[in-house]
Write an enzyme that holds these catalytic residues in place. Structure first.
Site, PDB file in Angstrom:
ATOM      1  CD  GLN A   1      -3.229   0.445   0.389  1.00 22.45           C
ATOM      2  OE1 GLN A   1      -3.611  -0.707   0.541  1.00 22.45           O
ATOM      3  NE2 GLN A   1      -3.806   1.273  -0.456  1.00 22.45           N
TER       4      GLN A   1
ATOM      5  CE  LYS B   1      -2.483  -0.924  -3.635  1.00 20.88           C
ATOM      6  NZ  LYS B   1      -3.707  -1.647  -3.259  1.00 20.88           N
TER       7      LYS B   1
ATOM      8  CE  LYS C   1      -5.421  -3.826   2.618  1.00 20.49           C
ATOM      9  NZ  LYS C   1      -5.532  -3.228   1.277  1.00 20.49           N
TER      10      LYS C   1
ATOM     11  CG  ASP D   1      -8.633  -5.078   1.021  1.00 24.28           C
ATOM     12  OD1 ASP D   1      -8.098  -4.412   0.123  1.00 24.28           O
ATOM     13  OD2 ASP D   1      -8.391  -6.290   1.178  1.00 24.28           O
TER      14      ASP D   1
ATOM     15  CB  THR E   1     -10.428  -1.043  -7.476  1.00 22.95           C
ATOM     16  OG1 THR E   1     -10.493  -0.366  -6.223  1.00 22.95           O
ATOM     17  CG2 THR E   1      -9.164  -1.862  -7.541  1.00 22.95           C
TER      18      THR E   1
ATOM     19  CG  ASN F   1     -15.940  -3.030  -5.112  1.00 21.13           C
ATOM     20  OD1 ASN F   1     -14.827  -2.532  -5.182  1.00 21.13           O
ATOM     21  ND2 ASN F   1     -17.039  -2.347  -5.361  1.00 21.13           N
TER      22      ASN F   1
ATOM     23  CB  SER G   1      -9.509   6.375  -0.837  1.00 24.28           C
ATOM     24  OG  SER G   1     -10.396   5.305  -0.641  1.00 24.28           O
TER      25      SER G   1
HETATM   26  N1  GLU Z   1      -8.273  -1.637  -0.106  1.00 30.44           N
HETATM   27  C1  GLU Z   1      -8.023  -0.786  -1.233  1.00 30.44           C
HETATM   28  C2  GLU Z   1      -6.585  -0.910  -1.666  1.00 30.44           C
HETATM   29  O1  GLU Z   1      -5.986  -1.905  -1.472  1.00 30.44           O
HETATM   30  C3  GLU Z   1      -8.422   0.638  -0.970  1.00 30.44           C
HETATM   31  C4  GLU Z   1      -7.685   1.302   0.128  1.00 30.44           C
HETATM   32  C5  GLU Z   1      -8.178   2.692   0.439  1.00 30.44           C
HETATM   33  O2  GLU Z   1      -9.055   3.187  -0.253  1.00 30.44           O
HETATM   34  O3  GLU Z   1      -7.645   3.282   1.401  1.00 30.44           O
HETATM   35  O4  GLU Z   1      -5.979  -0.044  -2.266  1.00 30.44           O
END
Ligand code: GLU
Length: 448
Positions: free
Chosen positions: A111, A114, A126, A166, A210, A241, A381
């Protein structure tokens, strides 16, 4: 490989032997950044890599809740606040029986990279729990969410850590979590969670983000290869989703998904998941809590393959949208035998290390890495956080335009970084290099 990286890798393997998913994610990043680290000898003295591989903070907590029969259960909750150098910690919450510390750490680490790629100011985190929402009643899910937030609230905040959904955590769960946060804190803070309903500060396009983002990224790949998405047949795994958003956007763009999968097996729809009714039915399957994809086969009269994965079907493009390590070496071989030219990871780390190596080293196959491809979710987000802090909401067109622009930018930046360091058109290396550079710059500048 750079000697500093080699030493760090060796120490990492000794220290984190019990955390295979985290090791796999860390190795993938470290194996891409050698030439960049060569160019920065100052990183070793600052122990930059060691710091980057150690979460800033890991929180583990008890989550007791009462089922509909009055029986109390205890689950374990987690929040791994991996890296906050470029913004507040940010990342989803996963409720699934497979959740453990290694999985939380790998997801928090991914994350961080990302979120760096999104260009928005968000650190990486996470969290989640080994709670299984399947088969639970609405009341049980609500009580669980309230108990989970009763501990989590003290560790989060709009400038500190902003969780989202998630696996197993969608709009319904975010609503219950938000309600409990507000009750405990007595403060309406929309910026503390994302993925909220439009009724209280959510963003347009968040649910689709996503999947849509993945297809925008895919279109950049195809354009780079002088190819087009029109008429392409796509093997999709999962039916949640993310898979839903992918199917929806593929159809809009003139392509189609031909498979979906669940824990029970997969379906093959020769005519494609290519009507509004079929795409809508994915939401019905998900809401049913049955967690089986065979329902699709029964409803639409298409073949169902029990206990199997969709990778044996012929497809132009493969997009794993389910879970980590969904594609192993045998699956990768089948994908190559089928003549697939584009392997686009959508779920987080869906490919085992051996399978990824084979796919990356196969001439004529383009591999797109999950941390770039699925960044659209957290990206929107980030846009939701911006809207919340400005106390306004953007139209769906405005959000979608930003999503499209930034996803294309992630592709182009990754391609340029890979080129710069001599990797050619290697999107895996490029994403790691681009993401790493920004985090490294922030950490070095802050002296942490
Ligand atoms: N769970 C999603 C991800 O892996 C979204 C995370 C978020 O929006 O903070 O990127």
């Amino acid at each position: 490989m750079n000697a500093y990286i080699e030493r760090v890798l060796k120490e990492l393997k000794e220290k984190n032997a019990g955390e295979p998913e985290f090791l796999q994610a860390a190795e993938e990043v470290l194996s891409s950044i050698s030439p960049l680290v060569d160019a920065h000898p100052e990183y070793e003295k600052a122990a930059l890599l060691e710091k980057m591989l150690e979460p800033e903070r890991t929180i583990e907590f008890r989550v007791p809740w009462v089922d509909d029969c009055g029986q109390t259960h205890v689950n374990r909750g987690y929040r791994v606040q991996f890296n906050g150098a470029i913004g507040p910690f940010k990342g989803g919450l996963r409720f699934a029986p497979s959740v453990n510390l290694s999985i939380m750490k790998f997801l928090g680490f991914e994350q961080t990279f990302k979120n760096s790629l999104t260009t928005l100011p968000m650190g990486g985190a996470k969290g989640g729990s080994d709670f299984d929402p399947n088969g639970k009643s609405e009341d049980e899910v609500r009580r669980f969410c309230q108990s989970f937030m009763t501990e989590l609230y003290r560790h989060i905040g709009p400038h500190l850590d902003v969780p989202a959904g998630d696996l197993g955590v969608g709009g319904r769960e975010i609503g219950y979590l938000f309600g409990q946060y507000r009750r405990i804190c007595g403060d309406f803070q929309p910026g503390v969670l994302t993925g909220k309903s439009l009724a209280f500060g959510g963003s347009e396009i968040r649910a689709e983000a996503t999947g849509y983002g993945a297809v925008y990224y895919l279109e950049s790949v195809l354009a780079h290869e002088g190819d087009s998405i029109k008429g392409k047949r796509v093997a999709v795994s999962g039916f949640g989703n993310v898979a839903w958003g992918v199917c929806k956007k593929l159809l809009e763009e003139g392509a189609m998904a031909v498979t979906l999968s669940g824990p029970d097996g997969y379906i093959y729809d020769p005519e494609g998941i290519a009507t509004e009714e079929k795409i809508e039915y994915m939401l019905t399957m998900r809401a049913s809590g049955r967690n089986r994809v065979e329902d699709y086969a029964e409803k639409f009269g298409v073949p169902f393959f029990a206990g199997k994965k969709p990778w044996e079907q012929k497809a132009d493009i493969v997009t794993p949208c389910a879970m980590q390590n969904d594609v192993d070496l045998a699956a990768a071989k089948a994908i190559l035998e089928n003549g697939t030219k584009y392997y686009v990871e959508v779920a987080n780390m869906p490919t085992t290390a051996e399978a990824l190596e084979l796919l990356r080293n196969t001439e004529g196959v383009t591999v797109a890495p999950s941390k770039a491809v699925n960044a659209g979710g957290v990206l929107v987000s980030g846009l939701e956080m911006s809207q919340n802090s400005e106390r306004l909401s953007w139209t769906a067109e405005e959000v979608d335009e930003n999503l499209h622009r930034i996803m294309c930018g992630i592709h182009d930046t990754s391609a340029a970084e890979a080129e710069k360091y001599g990797f050619g058109y290697d999107l895996v290396a490029g994403a790691n290099l681009a993401a790493f550079q920004k985090i490294a710059d922030a950490m070095m500048a802050q002296g942490i």
